[in-house]
Design a protein around this motif. Structure first.
Motif, PDB file in Angstrom:
ATOM      1  N   MET A 167       0.839  -1.202   0.000  1.00 51.72           N
ATOM      2  CA  MET A 167       0.000   0.000   0.000  1.00 51.72           C
ATOM      3  C   MET A 167       0.873   1.250   0.000  1.00 51.72           C
ATOM      4  O   MET A 167       1.987   1.236   0.538  1.00 51.72           O
ATOM      5  N   GLN A 168       0.375   2.291  -0.616  1.00 51.84           N
ATOM      6  CA  GLN A 168       1.219   3.484  -0.824  1.00 51.84           C
ATOM      7  C   GLN A 168       1.654   4.137   0.481  1.00 51.84           C
ATOM      8  O   GLN A 168       2.700   4.767   0.538  1.00 51.84           O
ATOM      9  N   GLU A 169       0.876   3.937   1.546  1.00 49.92           N
ATOM     10  CA  GLU A 169       1.246   4.511   2.844  1.00 49.92           C
ATOM     11  C   GLU A 169       2.505   3.863   3.420  1.00 49.92           C
ATOM     12  O   GLU A 169       3.081   4.372   4.374  1.00 49.92           O
ATOM     13  N   GLN A 170       2.906   2.723   2.848  1.00 52.20           N
ATOM     14  CA  GLN A 170       4.056   1.988   3.416  1.00 52.20           C
ATOM     15  C   GLN A 170       5.324   2.128   2.580  1.00 52.20           C
ATOM     16  O   GLN A 170       6.254   1.321   2.719  1.00 52.20           O
ATOM     17  N   VAL A 171       5.359   3.109   1.675  1.00 51.06           N
ATOM     18  CA  VAL A 171       6.575   3.305   0.871  1.00 51.06           C
ATOM     19  C   VAL A 171       6.984   4.784   0.916  1.00 51.06           C
ATOM     20  O   VAL A 171       6.180   5.658   1.254  1.00 51.06           O
ATOM     21  N   GLU A 172       8.268   5.004   0.551  1.00 51.51           N
ATOM     22  CA  GLU A 172       8.734   6.372   0.302  1.00 51.51           C
ATOM     23  C   GLU A 172       9.099   6.429  -1.166  1.00 51.51           C
ATOM     24  O   GLU A 172       9.728   5.511  -1.682  1.00 51.51           O
ATOM     25  N   THR A 173       8.713   7.516  -1.838  1.00 48.95           N
ATOM     26  CA  THR A 173       9.052   7.587  -3.253  1.00 48.95           C
ATOM     27  C   THR A 173      10.030   8.735  -3.481  1.00 48.95           C
ATOM     28  O   THR A 173      10.019   9.750  -2.769  1.00 48.95           O
ATOM     29  N   ASP A 174      10.880   8.507  -4.480  1.00 53.68           N
ATOM     30  CA  ASP A 174      11.837   9.536  -4.876  1.00 53.68           C
ATOM     31  C   ASP A 174      11.896   9.456  -6.390  1.00 53.68           C
ATOM     32  O   ASP A 174      12.570   8.574  -6.940  1.00 53.68           O
ATOM     33  N   GLY A 175      11.136  10.322  -7.064  1.00 54.79           N
ATOM     34  CA  GLY A 175      11.030  10.203  -8.514  1.00 54.79           C
ATOM     35  C   GLY A 175      10.403   8.867  -8.862  1.00 54.79           C
ATOM     36  O   GLY A 175       9.311   8.561  -8.376  1.00 54.79           O
ATOM     37  N   GLU A 176      11.109   8.048  -9.630  1.00 53.38           N
ATOM     38  CA  GLU A 176      10.582   6.736 -10.016  1.00 53.38           C
ATOM     39  C   GLU A 176      10.993   5.636  -9.044  1.00 53.38           C
ATOM     40  O   GLU A 176      10.653   4.481  -9.243  1.00 53.38           O
ATOM     41  N   GLU A 177      11.745   6.014  -8.017  1.00 51.50           N
ATOM     42  CA  GLU A 177      12.230   5.001  -7.062  1.00 51.50           C
ATOM     43  C   GLU A 177      11.237   4.837  -5.912  1.00 51.50           C
ATOM     44  O   GLU A 177      10.745   5.825  -5.365  1.00 51.50           O
TER      45      GLU A 177
ATOM     46  N   ARG B  44      10.907   3.054  -2.207  1.00 52.52           N
ATOM     47  CA  ARG B  44      11.580   2.350  -1.098  1.00 52.52           C
ATOM     48  C   ARG B  44      10.546   1.834  -0.105  1.00 52.52           C
ATOM     49  O   ARG B  44       9.684   2.588   0.352  1.00 52.52           O
ATOM     50  N   PHE B  45      10.628   0.556   0.228  1.00 53.59           N
ATOM     51  CA  PHE B  45       9.641  -0.056   1.124  1.00 53.59           C
ATOM     52  C   PHE B  45       9.940   0.286   2.572  1.00 53.59           C
ATOM     53  O   PHE B  45      11.071   0.163   3.010  1.00 53.59           O
ATOM     54  N   GLN B  46       8.945   0.696   3.308  1.00 58.81           N
ATOM     55  CA  GLN B  46       9.107   1.069   4.710  1.00 58.81           C
ATOM     56  C   GLN B  46       8.497   0.012   5.634  1.00 58.81           C
ATOM     57  O   GLN B  46       8.326   0.239   6.827  1.00 58.81           O
TER      58      GLN B  46
END
Ligand code: AMP
Ligand code: MG
Length: 402
Positions: A107-117, A119-121
Protein backbone atom coordinates in the motif's frame (compact mmCIF):
# COMPACT_ATOMS: atom_id res chain seq x y z
CA UNK A 1 -53.36 -30.12 23.62
CA UNK A 2 -50.36 -30.53 21.32
CA UNK A 3 -47.11 -28.88 22.28
CA UNK A 4 -45.97 -26.09 19.97
CA UNK A 5 -43.04 -28.12 18.66
CA UNK A 6 -45.15 -31.18 17.84
CA UNK A 7 -47.96 -29.14 16.27
CA UNK A 8 -45.49 -27.29 14.07
CA UNK A 9 -43.71 -30.48 13.10
CA UNK A 10 -47.05 -32.12 12.22
CA UNK A 11 -48.13 -29.17 10.13
CA UNK A 12 -44.79 -28.93 8.34
CA UNK A 13 -44.62 -32.61 7.55
CA UNK A 14 -48.18 -32.73 6.26
CA UNK A 15 -48.02 -29.83 3.76
CA UNK A 16 -46.64 -30.52 0.30
CA UNK A 17 -44.82 -27.81 -1.59
CA UNK A 18 -45.24 -27.69 -5.37
CA UNK A 19 -44.82 -24.09 -6.51
CA UNK A 20 -44.46 -23.19 -10.19
CA UNK A 21 -41.20 -21.76 -11.53
CA UNK A 22 -40.86 -18.50 -13.44
CA UNK A 23 -37.90 -16.52 -14.73
CA UNK A 24 -37.49 -13.00 -13.41
CA UNK A 25 -35.13 -10.06 -13.76
CA UNK A 26 -32.72 -9.91 -10.84
CA UNK A 27 -33.61 -6.28 -10.23
CA UNK A 28 -37.24 -7.27 -9.58
CA UNK A 29 -36.51 -10.36 -7.51
CA UNK A 30 -36.25 -8.92 -3.99
CA UNK A 31 -38.08 -11.20 -1.55
CA UNK A 32 -38.70 -13.95 -4.11
CA UNK A 33 -37.64 -17.56 -3.60
CA UNK A 34 -34.82 -18.97 -5.69
CA UNK A 35 -36.10 -21.98 -7.66
CA UNK A 36 -32.78 -23.49 -8.71
CA UNK A 37 -29.27 -23.78 -7.31
CA UNK A 38 -26.89 -21.14 -8.63
CA UNK A 39 -23.39 -22.19 -9.69
CA UNK A 40 -20.83 -19.51 -10.35
CA UNK A 41 -20.53 -18.93 -14.12
CA UNK A 42 -17.01 -17.55 -13.60
CA UNK A 43 -14.14 -17.16 -11.20
CA UNK A 44 -14.69 -14.49 -8.54
CA UNK A 45 -12.77 -12.30 -8.72
CA UNK A 46 -12.41 -12.98 -12.45
CA UNK A 47 -8.73 -11.87 -12.45
CA UNK A 48 -6.08 -11.36 -9.78
CA UNK A 49 -6.31 -7.77 -8.65
CA UNK A 50 -5.00 -5.29 -6.15
CA UNK A 51 -6.82 -4.81 -2.86
CA UNK A 52 -5.08 -1.44 -2.25
CA UNK A 53 -3.79 1.68 -3.93
CA UNK A 54 0.00 1.17 -4.05
CA UNK A 55 2.66 -0.67 -6.01
CA UNK A 56 2.62 -4.14 -7.52
CA UNK A 57 5.85 -6.11 -7.37
CA UNK A 58 7.38 -9.57 -7.27
CA UNK A 59 8.16 -10.48 -3.65
CA UNK A 60 11.33 -12.41 -4.58
CA UNK A 61 12.90 -9.22 -6.06
CA UNK A 62 13.17 -7.60 -2.66
CA UNK A 63 16.01 -9.91 -1.60
CA UNK A 64 18.25 -8.33 -4.30
CA UNK A 65 17.02 -4.72 -4.54
CA UNK A 66 17.00 -1.84 -2.02
CA UNK A 67 14.28 -0.09 -3.96
CA UNK A 68 12.17 -0.79 -7.03
CA UNK A 69 11.65 1.39 -10.10
CA UNK A 70 8.16 2.29 -11.26
CA UNK A 71 7.84 1.49 -14.96
CA UNK A 72 4.11 1.67 -15.59
CA UNK A 73 0.64 1.81 -14.12
CA UNK A 74 -2.39 -0.44 -13.79
CA UNK A 75 -5.67 1.35 -13.14
CA UNK A 76 -9.10 -0.22 -12.57
CA UNK A 77 -10.41 -0.95 -16.05
CA UNK A 78 -7.01 -0.11 -17.65
CA UNK A 79 -4.59 -3.00 -17.11
CA UNK A 80 -0.82 -2.59 -17.53
CA UNK A 81 0.22 -4.25 -20.76
CA UNK A 82 3.83 -5.27 -20.87
CA UNK A 83 6.52 -7.04 -18.95
CA UNK A 84 7.59 -6.28 -15.43
CA UNK A 85 11.30 -7.02 -15.17
CA UNK A 86 13.44 -7.70 -12.11
CA UNK A 87 13.81 -4.63 -9.93
CA UNK A 88 10.71 -3.00 -11.34
CA UNK A 89 7.28 -2.30 -9.91
CA UNK A 90 4.00 -0.94 -11.25
CA UNK A 91 1.83 1.82 -9.80
CA UNK A 92 -1.50 0.09 -9.14
CA UNK A 93 -4.95 1.09 -7.90
CA UNK A 94 -7.59 -0.92 -6.01
CA UNK A 95 -9.41 -3.32 -8.32
CA UNK A 96 -6.81 -3.05 -11.11
CA UNK A 97 -5.38 -6.17 -12.76
CA UNK A 98 -2.23 -7.47 -11.08
CA UNK A 99 0.37 -7.27 -13.89
CA UNK A 100 1.94 -10.50 -15.14
CA UNK A 101 5.16 -11.09 -13.24
CA UNK A 102 3.92 -9.45 -10.04
CA UNK A 103 2.58 -11.43 -7.06
CA UNK A 104 2.15 -8.82 -4.31
CA UNK A 105 1.08 -5.23 -3.66
CA UNK A 106 2.34 -2.79 -1.06
CA UNK A 107 0.00 0.00 0.00
CA UNK A 108 1.22 3.48 -0.82
CA UNK A 109 1.25 4.51 2.84
CA UNK A 110 4.06 1.99 3.42
CA UNK A 111 6.58 3.30 0.87
CA UNK A 112 8.73 6.37 0.30
CA UNK A 113 9.05 7.59 -3.25
CA UNK A 114 11.84 9.54 -4.88
CA UNK A 115 11.03 10.20 -8.51
CA UNK A 116 10.58 6.74 -10.02
CA UNK A 117 12.23 5.00 -7.06
CA UNK A 118 10.05 3.28 -4.46
CA UNK A 119 11.58 2.35 -1.10
CA UNK A 120 9.64 -0.06 1.12
CA UNK A 121 9.11 1.07 4.71
CA UNK A 122 7.47 -2.15 5.90
CA UNK A 123 8.22 -5.86 5.75
CA UNK A 124 6.14 -7.65 3.17
CA UNK A 125 4.91 -11.14 2.51
CA UNK A 126 4.31 -12.74 -0.86
CA UNK A 127 0.70 -12.40 -2.05
CA UNK A 128 -0.17 -9.53 0.26
CA UNK A 129 -2.88 -7.04 -0.74
CA UNK A 130 -3.88 -9.24 -3.67
CA UNK A 131 -7.34 -10.65 -4.34
CA UNK A 132 -6.43 -13.78 -6.25
CA UNK A 133 -8.46 -14.93 -9.26
CA UNK A 134 -11.18 -17.39 -8.08
CA UNK A 135 -10.29 -16.74 -4.47
CA UNK A 136 -13.93 -16.28 -3.41
CA UNK A 137 -15.67 -18.62 -5.88
CA UNK A 138 -14.26 -20.85 -8.57
CA UNK A 139 -16.15 -21.20 -11.82
CA UNK A 140 -18.78 -23.95 -11.36
CA UNK A 141 -18.84 -23.70 -7.56
CA UNK A 142 -22.23 -23.75 -5.77
CA UNK A 143 -23.02 -20.19 -4.72
CA UNK A 144 -26.67 -20.14 -3.60
CA UNK A 145 -29.13 -22.94 -2.96
CA UNK A 146 -32.68 -23.34 -4.18
CA UNK A 147 -35.13 -22.09 -1.54
CA UNK A 148 -33.05 -19.05 -0.63
CA UNK A 149 -35.17 -15.92 -0.17
CA UNK A 150 -33.57 -13.17 -2.21
CA UNK A 151 -32.40 -10.32 0.03
CA UNK A 152 -30.29 -7.29 -0.90
CA UNK A 153 -27.25 -9.42 0.05
CA UNK A 154 -28.13 -12.08 -2.51
CA UNK A 155 -28.88 -9.48 -5.16
CA UNK A 156 -25.37 -8.07 -4.61
CA UNK A 157 -23.82 -11.49 -5.06
CA UNK A 158 -25.89 -12.50 -8.10
CA UNK A 159 -25.21 -9.16 -9.79
CA UNK A 160 -21.47 -9.66 -9.24
CA UNK A 161 -21.83 -12.97 -11.09
CA UNK A 162 -23.57 -11.26 -14.00
CA UNK A 163 -26.94 -13.00 -13.44
CA UNK A 164 -29.39 -10.68 -15.18
CA UNK A 165 -32.35 -12.97 -14.51
CA UNK A 166 -32.98 -15.90 -12.20
CA UNK A 167 -35.52 -18.69 -11.72
CA UNK A 168 -37.90 -18.07 -8.83
CA UNK A 169 -41.01 -19.79 -7.52
CA UNK A 170 -44.41 -18.27 -8.25
CA UNK A 171 -45.58 -16.69 -4.99
CA UNK A 172 -48.32 -18.30 -2.96
CA UNK A 173 -51.81 -16.86 -3.17
CA UNK A 174 -53.27 -16.41 0.29
CA UNK A 175 -56.91 -15.59 0.94
CA UNK A 176 -57.64 -13.82 4.16
CA UNK A 177 -60.70 -12.78 6.07
CA UNK A 178 -61.78 -11.82 9.54
CA UNK A 179 -64.80 -13.29 11.28
CA UNK A 180 -66.91 -11.54 13.87
CA UNK A 181 -70.25 -9.69 14.12
CA UNK A 182 -68.52 -7.02 16.22
CA UNK A 183 -65.98 -6.07 13.53
CA UNK A 184 -66.11 -2.82 11.61
CA UNK A 185 -64.07 -1.77 8.57
CA UNK A 186 -61.73 1.21 8.97
CA UNK A 187 -63.34 4.44 7.87
CA UNK A 188 -66.74 3.46 9.30
CA UNK A 189 -68.08 4.80 12.61
CA UNK A 190 -68.22 2.28 15.44
CA UNK A 191 -71.27 1.75 17.57
CA UNK A 192 -71.56 0.40 21.06
CA UNK A 193 -70.14 -3.13 21.20
CA UNK A 194 -68.19 -2.86 17.98
CA UNK A 195 -64.43 -2.74 17.33
CA UNK A 196 -62.28 -2.09 14.30
CA UNK A 197 -61.00 -5.10 12.39
CA UNK A 198 -57.29 -4.83 13.00
CA UNK A 199 -56.27 -8.44 12.39
CA UNK A 200 -56.81 -8.31 8.65
CA UNK A 201 -54.52 -5.31 8.45
CA UNK A 202 -51.83 -6.85 10.60
CA UNK A 203 -51.97 -10.20 8.81
CA UNK A 204 -52.00 -8.66 5.34
CA UNK A 205 -48.95 -6.62 6.35
CA UNK A 206 -47.19 -9.77 7.57
CA UNK A 207 -48.08 -11.54 4.31
CA UNK A 208 -46.85 -8.59 2.26
CA UNK A 209 -43.49 -8.74 4.05
CA UNK A 210 -43.25 -12.35 2.96
CA UNK A 211 -44.11 -11.40 -0.63
CA UNK A 212 -47.22 -13.51 -1.03
CA UNK A 213 -50.19 -12.49 -3.15
CA UNK A 214 -53.08 -11.55 -0.90
CA UNK A 215 -56.76 -11.93 -1.68
CA UNK A 216 -58.62 -9.82 0.84
CA UNK A 217 -62.15 -11.13 1.50
CA UNK A 218 -62.96 -8.56 4.16
CA UNK A 219 -65.07 -9.21 7.22
CA UNK A 220 -67.41 -12.20 7.39
CA UNK A 221 -70.23 -12.26 9.94
CA UNK A 222 -70.55 -14.99 12.57
CA UNK A 223 -72.93 -16.98 10.39
CA UNK A 224 -72.13 -20.55 9.33
CA UNK A 225 -73.68 -20.09 5.87
CA UNK A 226 -71.66 -16.95 5.15
CA UNK A 227 -68.46 -18.53 6.49
CA UNK A 228 -69.09 -21.60 4.34
CA UNK A 229 -69.59 -19.46 1.24
CA UNK A 230 -66.38 -17.55 1.96
CA UNK A 231 -64.42 -20.77 2.55
CA UNK A 232 -65.71 -22.22 -0.71
CA UNK A 233 -64.77 -19.16 -2.73
CA UNK A 234 -61.38 -18.80 -1.05
CA UNK A 235 -60.64 -22.49 -1.59
CA UNK A 236 -61.14 -22.00 -5.33
CA UNK A 237 -59.02 -18.88 -5.56
CA UNK A 238 -56.08 -19.40 -3.20
CA UNK A 239 -53.38 -21.87 -2.16
CA UNK A 240 -53.86 -21.04 1.51
CA UNK A 241 -56.86 -19.69 3.40
CA UNK A 242 -56.23 -17.76 6.60
CA UNK A 243 -58.94 -16.52 8.93
CA UNK A 244 -58.90 -14.92 12.33
CA UNK A 245 -61.49 -15.23 15.06
CA UNK A 246 -64.27 -17.71 15.63
CA UNK A 247 -61.96 -20.64 16.21
CA UNK A 248 -62.49 -20.96 19.94
CA UNK A 249 -65.32 -22.66 21.84
CA UNK A 250 -67.71 -19.70 22.13
CA UNK A 251 -71.33 -19.81 21.00
CA UNK A 252 -70.53 -17.87 17.82
CA UNK A 253 -67.35 -19.73 16.89
CA UNK A 254 -68.19 -21.50 13.63
CA UNK A 255 -64.83 -21.75 11.90
CA UNK A 256 -64.09 -25.24 13.15
CA UNK A 257 -67.57 -26.55 12.35
CA UNK A 258 -67.40 -25.27 8.76
CA UNK A 259 -63.87 -26.57 8.27
CA UNK A 260 -65.01 -30.00 9.48
CA UNK A 261 -67.86 -29.91 6.97
CA UNK A 262 -65.85 -28.78 3.94
CA UNK A 263 -62.46 -30.27 4.66
CA UNK A 264 -60.61 -31.70 7.60
CA UNK A 265 -58.95 -30.48 10.77
CA UNK A 266 -55.49 -31.71 11.71
CA UNK A 267 -55.43 -29.85 15.02
CA UNK A 268 -57.23 -26.90 16.53
CA UNK A 269 -55.60 -26.24 19.88
CA UNK A 270 -51.96 -25.92 20.76
CA UNK A 271 -50.20 -25.31 24.06
CA UNK A 272 -48.90 -21.86 23.23
CA UNK A 273 -49.59 -18.44 24.68
CA UNK A 274 -50.76 -16.19 23.18
CA UNK A 275 -52.85 -18.31 20.88
CA UNK A 276 -54.31 -21.54 22.28
CA UNK A 277 -57.13 -21.90 19.73
CA UNK A 278 -55.54 -22.35 16.32
CA UNK A 279 -57.03 -24.52 13.60
CA UNK A 280 -54.82 -26.15 11.01
CA UNK A 281 -56.30 -28.32 8.31
CA UNK A 282 -57.30 -28.60 4.68
CA UNK A 283 -60.08 -27.54 2.38
CA UNK A 284 -60.36 -29.58 -0.82
CA UNK A 285 -57.78 -27.50 -2.71
CA UNK A 286 -56.06 -25.42 -0.10
CA UNK A 287 -54.34 -25.39 3.22
CA UNK A 288 -56.35 -23.78 6.02
CA UNK A 289 -55.13 -21.84 9.03
CA UNK A 290 -57.69 -20.46 11.47
CA UNK A 291 -55.93 -18.02 13.76
CA UNK A 292 -57.32 -16.78 17.07
CA UNK A 293 -59.22 -13.51 17.17
CA UNK A 294 -57.24 -11.68 19.84
CA UNK A 295 -54.93 -9.35 17.93
CA UNK A 296 -51.65 -10.30 19.65
CA UNK A 297 -52.54 -13.99 19.42
CA UNK A 298 -53.32 -13.63 15.71
CA UNK A 299 -50.05 -11.85 15.07
CA UNK A 300 -47.86 -14.19 17.11
CA UNK A 301 -49.45 -17.42 15.87
CA UNK A 302 -49.11 -16.14 12.33
CA UNK A 303 -45.41 -15.55 12.95
CA UNK A 304 -44.69 -18.76 14.84
CA UNK A 305 -47.04 -21.26 13.15
CA UNK A 306 -48.52 -19.94 9.92
CA UNK A 307 -45.30 -18.41 8.61
CA UNK A 308 -43.20 -21.59 8.67
CA UNK A 309 -46.06 -23.47 6.97
CA UNK A 310 -46.39 -20.80 4.27
CA UNK A 311 -42.63 -20.75 3.80
CA UNK A 312 -42.54 -24.48 3.21
CA UNK A 313 -45.44 -24.23 0.72
CA UNK A 314 -43.65 -21.39 -1.06
CA UNK A 315 -40.52 -23.52 -1.51
CA UNK A 316 -38.47 -21.52 0.96
CA UNK A 317 -35.81 -22.96 3.15
CA UNK A 318 -37.05 -21.39 6.37
CA UNK A 319 -34.48 -19.90 8.63
CA UNK A 320 -34.22 -21.41 12.08
CA UNK A 321 -34.98 -18.93 14.84
CA UNK A 322 -31.94 -17.66 16.66
CA UNK A 323 -32.42 -17.77 20.40
CA UNK A 324 -30.12 -15.80 22.66
CA UNK A 325 -29.67 -15.84 26.41
CA UNK A 326 -30.57 -12.62 28.22
CA UNK A 327 -30.92 -11.62 31.84
CA UNK A 328 -34.42 -10.45 32.80
CA UNK A 329 -34.44 -7.14 34.60
CA UNK A 330 -38.00 -7.48 35.91
CA UNK A 331 -39.89 -10.55 37.18
CA UNK A 332 -42.08 -12.39 34.64
CA UNK A 333 -45.41 -14.02 35.44
CA UNK A 334 -45.83 -17.43 33.85
CA UNK A 335 -47.93 -20.51 34.61
CA UNK A 336 -46.62 -23.93 33.65
CA UNK A 337 -48.53 -25.63 30.81
CA UNK A 338 -48.01 -23.56 27.66
CA UNK A 339 -45.00 -22.31 25.74
CA UNK A 340 -45.13 -18.51 25.94
CA UNK A 341 -43.92 -15.86 23.57
CA UNK A 342 -43.97 -12.86 25.89
CA UNK A 343 -43.11 -9.48 24.51
CA UNK A 344 -39.84 -7.95 25.66
CA UNK A 345 -37.41 -5.18 24.98
CA UNK A 346 -33.80 -6.33 24.80
CA UNK A 347 -30.71 -4.17 25.11
CA UNK A 348 -27.11 -4.52 26.15
CA UNK A 349 -26.28 -3.21 29.61
CA UNK A 350 -23.14 -1.28 30.61
CA UNK A 351 -21.11 -4.46 31.03
CA UNK A 352 -22.07 -5.59 27.53
CA UNK A 353 -24.53 -8.29 28.70
CA UNK A 354 -27.79 -8.82 26.89
CA UNK A 355 -30.71 -7.96 29.17
CA UNK A 356 -34.43 -7.96 28.56
CA UNK A 357 -37.41 -6.30 30.19
CA UNK A 358 -41.05 -7.22 29.77
CA UNK A 359 -43.15 -4.69 27.86
CA UNK A 360 -45.66 -4.89 30.72
CA UNK A 361 -49.16 -6.34 30.63
CA UNK A 362 -49.23 -9.30 28.31
CA UNK A 363 -52.95 -9.38 27.51
CA UNK A 364 -53.47 -11.09 24.15
CA UNK A 365 -55.62 -8.20 22.99
CA UNK A 366 -53.01 -5.53 23.73
CA UNK A 367 -51.24 -4.79 20.46
CA UNK A 368 -49.24 -2.03 22.14
CA UNK A 369 -47.22 -4.78 23.84
CA UNK A 370 -46.02 -5.85 20.36
CA UNK A 371 -45.18 -2.29 19.33
CA UNK A 372 -43.12 -1.65 22.46
CA UNK A 373 -41.19 -4.89 21.95
CA UNK A 374 -38.13 -5.76 19.91
CA UNK A 375 -38.09 -9.45 20.84
CA UNK A 376 -40.04 -12.40 22.14
CA UNK A 377 -39.14 -13.74 25.55
CA UNK A 378 -39.51 -17.46 24.86
CA UNK A 379 -40.56 -19.30 28.01
CA UNK A 380 -40.71 -23.12 27.82
CA UNK A 381 -43.99 -24.95 28.39
CA UNK A 382 -43.20 -26.16 31.90
CA UNK A 383 -41.54 -22.94 33.08
CA UNK A 384 -43.16 -21.08 35.99
CA UNK A 385 -42.58 -17.50 37.18
CA UNK A 386 -39.19 -15.97 36.45
CA UNK A 387 -37.35 -13.77 38.97
CA UNK A 388 -35.40 -10.66 38.04
CA UNK A 389 -31.75 -11.58 37.38
CA UNK A 390 -32.55 -15.03 35.96
CA UNK A 391 -31.48 -15.99 32.42
CA UNK A 392 -34.13 -16.50 29.74
CA UNK A 393 -34.13 -17.12 26.01
CA UNK A 394 -35.11 -14.31 23.69
CA UNK A 395 -35.70 -14.13 19.96
CA UNK A 396 -35.05 -10.72 18.41
CA UNK A 397 -37.48 -9.53 15.75
CA UNK A 398 -36.08 -9.66 12.19
CA UNK A 399 -32.83 -7.89 11.38
CA UNK A 400 -32.33 -5.18 8.74
CA UNK A 401 -30.68 -7.14 5.98
CA UNK A 402 -32.62 -10.40 6.50
P1 AMP B 1 -62.81 -14.78 18.88
O1 AMP B 1 -61.58 -15.59 18.62
O2 AMP B 1 -63.66 -14.61 17.67
O3 AMP B 1 -63.54 -15.33 20.03
O4 AMP B 1 -62.30 -13.35 19.29
C1 AMP B 1 -61.48 -13.14 20.42
C2 AMP B 1 -61.30 -11.66 20.68
O5 AMP B 1 -60.62 -11.09 19.60
C3 AMP B 1 -62.60 -10.89 20.81
O6 AMP B 1 -62.40 -9.88 21.76
C4 AMP B 1 -62.79 -10.31 19.43
O7 AMP B 1 -63.59 -9.14 19.43
C5 AMP B 1 -61.37 -10.01 19.03
N1 AMP B 1 -61.20 -10.04 17.58
C6 AMP B 1 -61.65 -11.01 16.76
N2 AMP B 1 -61.35 -10.73 15.49
C7 AMP B 1 -60.71 -9.53 15.51
C8 AMP B 1 -60.19 -8.70 14.49
N3 AMP B 1 -60.25 -9.06 13.22
N4 AMP B 1 -59.60 -7.54 14.85
C9 AMP B 1 -59.55 -7.18 16.15
N5 AMP B 1 -60.03 -7.92 17.16
C10 AMP B 1 -60.62 -9.08 16.85
MG1 MG C 1 -65.48 -13.97 17.20
Amino acid sequence: MLSYEIALQEALSSVVSSPQVESMLLKDSLGRVLASDIYSPMNVPPFSQSAMDGYAFKAADLSSYQSLTVTGQSLAGHPFIGEVKQGQCIRIMTGAVLPAGCDSVIMQEQVETDGEEVRFQATVSQGQCVRACGHEYEQGELVLEKGCVISPRHIALLASLGCKSIDVFTPLTVAIFSTGDELVELGQPIEQGQIYDSNRYSLIAQLAKLNYLVKDYGIIADCPKKIEAAFTRANNEADVVITSGGVSVGDADYTKEVLEKLGNIEFWRIAVKPGKPLAFGYLSDSVFLGLPGNPVSAMVTFDKVAKPVLQKLAGEVSSTSLLQTAIVSSPLKKKAGRLEFQRGFASTNDSGELSVISTGSQGSGMVGSMCAANCYIVLPQEQGNVEAGEAVLIELFAANLA
